[in-house]
Design a protein around this motif. Structure first.
Motif, PDB file in Angstrom:
ATOM      1  N   ALA A 108       2.714  -0.016   9.895  1.00 37.85           N
ATOM      2  CA  ALA A 108       2.124  -0.441   8.609  1.00 37.85           C
ATOM      3  C   ALA A 108       0.663   0.097   8.404  1.00 37.85           C
ATOM      4  N   LYS A 109      -0.186  -0.010   9.954  1.00 39.86           N
ATOM      5  CA  LYS A 109      -1.259   0.640   9.245  1.00 39.86           C
ATOM      6  C   LYS A 109      -1.168   1.851   9.084  1.00 39.86           C
ATOM      7  N   ARG A 110      -0.872   2.761   9.649  1.00 33.46           N
ATOM      8  CA  ARG A 110      -1.024   4.035   9.466  1.00 33.46           C
ATOM      9  C   ARG A 110      -0.205   4.924   8.155  1.00 33.46           C
ATOM     10  N   MET A 111       1.150   3.670   7.705  1.00 36.77           N
ATOM     11  CA  MET A 111       1.170   4.165   5.907  1.00 36.77           C
ATOM     12  C   MET A 111       1.070   3.598   5.132  1.00 36.77           C
ATOM     13  N   LYS A 112      -0.192   2.618   5.723  1.00 35.29           N
ATOM     14  CA  LYS A 112      -1.225   2.167   4.534  1.00 35.29           C
ATOM     15  C   LYS A 112      -0.860   0.822   3.929  1.00 35.29           C
ATOM     16  N   ILE A 113       0.770   0.162   4.197  1.00 34.86           N
ATOM     17  CA  ILE A 113       1.241  -0.633   3.089  1.00 34.86           C
ATOM     18  C   ILE A 113       0.921  -2.174   4.476  1.00 34.86           C
ATOM     19  N   PRO A 114       0.879  -2.994   3.199  1.00 36.88           N
ATOM     20  CA  PRO A 114       0.244  -4.232   3.955  1.00 36.88           C
ATOM     21  C   PRO A 114       1.416  -5.157   5.267  1.00 36.88           C
ATOM     22  N   LYS A 115       2.753  -5.021   5.308  1.00 34.22           N
ATOM     23  CA  LYS A 115       3.391  -4.847   6.517  1.00 34.22           C
ATOM     24  C   LYS A 115       4.279  -4.171   6.380  1.00 34.22           C
ATOM     25  N   LEU A 116       4.730  -4.289   7.277  1.00 37.13           N
ATOM     26  CA  LEU A 116       6.128  -3.361   8.322  1.00 37.13           C
ATOM     27  C   LEU A 116       7.637  -4.658   8.407  1.00 37.13           C
ATOM     28  N   LEU A 157       8.958  10.114   2.859  1.00 32.89           N
ATOM     29  CA  LEU A 157       8.862  11.300   3.888  1.00 32.89           C
ATOM     30  C   LEU A 157       7.551  10.743   4.733  1.00 32.89           C
ATOM     31  N   LEU A 158       6.610  10.117   4.134  1.00 29.82           N
ATOM     32  CA  LEU A 158       5.339   9.989   5.449  1.00 29.82           C
ATOM     33  C   LEU A 158       6.055   8.816   7.090  1.00 29.82           C
ATOM     34  N   PHE A 159       6.983   7.470   6.385  1.00 30.15           N
ATOM     35  CA  PHE A 159       7.592   7.204   7.215  1.00 30.15           C
ATOM     36  C   PHE A 159       7.911   7.796   8.984  1.00 30.15           C
ATOM     37  N   PRO A 160       8.608   9.179   8.628  1.00 28.23           N
ATOM     38  CA  PRO A 160       8.721  10.396   9.796  1.00 28.23           C
ATOM     39  C   PRO A 160       8.036  10.885  10.326  1.00 28.23           C
ATOM     40  N   LYS A 161       6.396  10.799   9.301  1.00 34.96           N
ATOM     41  CA  LYS A 161       5.253  11.369  10.261  1.00 34.96           C
ATOM     42  C   LYS A 161       4.706  10.707  10.574  1.00 34.96           C
ATOM     43  N   VAL A 162       4.957   9.308  10.362  1.00 33.71           N
ATOM     44  CA  VAL A 162       3.700   8.504  11.455  1.00 33.71           C
ATOM     45  C   VAL A 162       4.100   7.711  12.458  1.00 33.71           C
ATOM     46  N   ALA A 163       6.228   7.564  12.397  1.00 33.09           N
ATOM     47  CA  ALA A 163       6.459   6.684  12.860  1.00 33.09           C
ATOM     48  C   ALA A 163       7.144   6.932  14.059  1.00 33.09           C
ATOM     49  N   ARG A 164       6.697   8.402  14.784  1.00 32.68           N
ATOM     50  CA  ARG A 164       7.575   9.213  15.638  1.00 32.68           C
ATOM     51  C   ARG A 164       6.860   8.862  16.865  1.00 32.68           C
ATOM     52  N   ARG A 165       7.769   8.366  17.793  1.00 31.40           N
ATOM     53  CA  ARG A 165       7.020   7.642  19.649  1.00 31.40           C
ATOM     54  C   ARG A 165       7.013   6.164  19.080  1.00 31.40           C
ATOM     55  N   LEU A 166       6.688   5.740  18.337  1.00 40.92           N
ATOM     56  CA  LEU A 166       6.706   4.146  17.406  1.00 40.92           C
ATOM     57  C   LEU A 166       7.788   3.219  17.016  1.00 40.92           C
ATOM     58  N   ARG A 167       8.975   3.993  17.028  1.00 36.38           N
ATOM     59  CA  ARG A 167      10.318   3.232  15.890  1.00 36.38           C
ATOM     60  C   ARG A 167      11.305   2.413  16.908  1.00 36.38           C
ATOM     61  N   GLY A 168      10.744   2.567  17.901  1.00 31.78           N
ATOM     62  CA  GLY A 168      11.703   1.825  19.232  1.00 31.78           C
ATOM     63  C   GLY A 168      12.499   2.216  19.987  1.00 31.78           C
TER      64      GLY A 168
END
Length: 206
Positions: free
Chosen positions: A96-104, A166-177
């Motif tokens: 969420a921090k990397r995507m600059k959104i309030p929460k995930l 498109l942003l999610f796959p870029k910033v969430a790699r190795r963080l997606r569980g």
């Protein structure tokens, strides 16, 4: 034949990591309301069988191959090693921090089990057993690679932001569980403990 071919005398002990036990906690359990759903909803408890979560999108002893398995023709029936999706509170906050959104929210991206305390959850290696307080055991297959479908689901909940799919796959790699399959069935509830039994590891160098 060289004596060390099977004796491994050439492998230094530093190349091995001893097995470990890592403590954590179940924060939330979720499931789809129908097999057609991607997003999941919180439930009081998660009943697990050897087929996964009955009625869930990813339930079954087998599944059909897709883009993650380019070595098979698409649609090939194969073993279902992706019965459940496990996420961590800490990694979702970082995404969420990397995507600059309030929460995930975990349900937006199809989570089934949300944990806390398991450090770097997404990097926990295959063959790890997640042993839950109530007796359930989930065997880890590996990390879950982030995709545009999950990114699109996030975008539905964050109006006014373009390009989140498109942003999610870029910033969430190795963080997606992680994804895994049920080794010992039973019921999981929020609040119970979970212990990751990480096996001995090594770097294979033929």
């Amino acid at each position: 034949m060289p004596a060390d071919l099977f004796g491994h005398e050439d492998i230094e002990p530093a190349h091995f990591t001893k097995r470990q036990k890592l403590p954590g906690k179940v924060e939330e359990v979720l499931k789809t309301l129908s097999p057609e759903d991607f997003q999941t909803k919180p439930v009081e408890g998660l009943d697990l069988t050897f087929e996964g979560i009955p009625g869930d999108r990813h339930a079954g002893f087998t599944r059909r191959s897709g883009g993650r398995e380019p070595w098979y023709a698409r649609g090939t029936e194969m073993c279902n090693e992706r019965q459940v999706s496990i996420l961590s509170i800490e990694e979702m906050d970082e995404i969420a921090k990397r995507m600059k959104i309030p929460k995930l929210a975990a349900g937006w991206i199809g989570a089934n089990i949300v944990t806390s305390g398991l450090v770097r959850l997404s990097l926990i290696p295959p063959r790890t057993r997640l042993v839950f307080e109530g007796g359930v055991v989930v065997r880890v297959d590996g990390d879950n690679v982030p995709c545009r479908i999950a990114g699109g689901a996030i975008a539905e909940h964050v109006p006014g932001r373009e390009g989140l799919d498109l942003l999610f796959p870029k910033v969430a790699r190795r963080l997606r569980g992680l994804v895994g399959f049920i080794e010992v069935p039973g019921k999981i509830k929020a609040g119970e403990t979970v212990t990751a039994h990480v096996p001995e590891q090594w770097i294979y160098k033929p």
